[in-house]
Design an enzyme around this catalytic site. Structure first.
Site, short mmCIF file in Angstrom:
data_model
loop_
_atom_site.label_atom_id
_atom_site.label_comp_id
_atom_site.label_asym_id
_atom_site.label_seq_id
_atom_site.Cartn_x
_atom_site.Cartn_y
_atom_site.Cartn_z
CG ASP A 30 41.76 -18.24 30.09
OD1 ASP A 30 41.61 -19.36 30.61
OD2 ASP A 30 42.79 -17.56 30.22
CG HIS A 173 40.72 -17.43 24.79
ND1 HIS A 173 41.96 -17.81 24.32
CD2 HIS A 173 40.95 -16.55 25.79
CE1 HIS A 173 42.89 -17.18 25.01
NE2 HIS A 173 42.31 -16.41 25.92
ZN LIG Z 1 41.20 -13.59 29.67
#
Ligand SMILES: [Zn+2]
Length: 222
Positions: A30, A173
């Site tokens: 993400d 991430h």
């Molecule tokens: Zn996010």
């Protein structure tokens, strides 16, 4: 008799598939693309011939459009993560569709978008409606090692490897070196355990699930 038995075993060997279906998981990243970290992650995934899913933010795509192009060219899947990365659960319908269409407009023409991950995984009926209107399914996750907070690649790697099961959607991430290190170590270690890595849409296909626009999925078990 011995010859008969040999023939019998030969028949059994022929009938048993050489490789039973291996367990599979989807790595998802993400908040990118990141000018500092995404490239090294893509290099590592390419080296390992692994495809992942990237939920991208519009405001970052403005800065790094070439990284999205590289993701598509190398077989990764791209999903939407909103333009501003603001909480979608508190947005009205007009703002939601603007977030999605503005992000979509920045992606390569051949990106083939089917997925949305609202920031924080927070979804509401209104988010689901906007996703349905846009033709995308909502994807959350089943394994969250909190890499953005932990910032320790070994802790993150262990948290994922200890928990991973067939059909899991793993949240990471591409926003720090420790997350990139962890992602590549996760690939190496789970591979040793027989795991296959695929994109979220490939995982759905493999598990015989159809992703329906507007519906929410946190894992794709068989
Ligand atoms: Zn996010």
């Amino acid at each position: 008799m011995r010859r008969f038995l040999s023939f019998f075993f030969f028949l059994i060997v022929l009938c048993v598939p050489v490789e039973a279906t291996s367990p599979a998981v989807a790595l998802t990243f993400d908040d990118g693309p990141s000018g500092r970290f995404t490239e090294r992650l893509l290099d590592g995934l390419q080296e390992r011939q692994v495809n992942a899913t990237f939920f991208l933010c519009g405001y970052r795509l403005e800065q790094y459009p070439n990284l999205a192009k590289r993701m598509v060219d190398e077989g990764h899947e791209i999903g939407l993560h909103g333009y501003t990365h603001h909480d979608m659960a508190s947005m009205g319908q007009a703002q939601l569709s603007q977030e999605l269409s503005d992000t979509m407009a920045l992606l390569p023409d051949n990106a083939n978008i089917h997925l949305l991950r609202p920031p924080g995984g927070k979804t509401t009926d209104r988010v689901a409606q906007a996703a349905a209107n846009c033709g995308v399914a909502i994807i959350t996750w089943s394994v969250d090692p909190k890499d953005w907070a932990t910032k320790d690649s070994q802790t993150v790697t262990k948290a994922v490897v200890d928990r991973a099961q067939d059909g899991d959607i793993i949240l990471l991430h591409d926003m720090s070196d420790s997350s990139v290190d962890a992602a590549l170590a996760i690939v190496d270690l789970l591979r040793q355990q027989g795991y296959t890595f695929c994109t979220v849409s490939q995982l759905a296909l493999r598990q015989g699930k159809e992703l329906s626009p507007g519906s929410c999925y946190s894992r794709l078990s068989p």
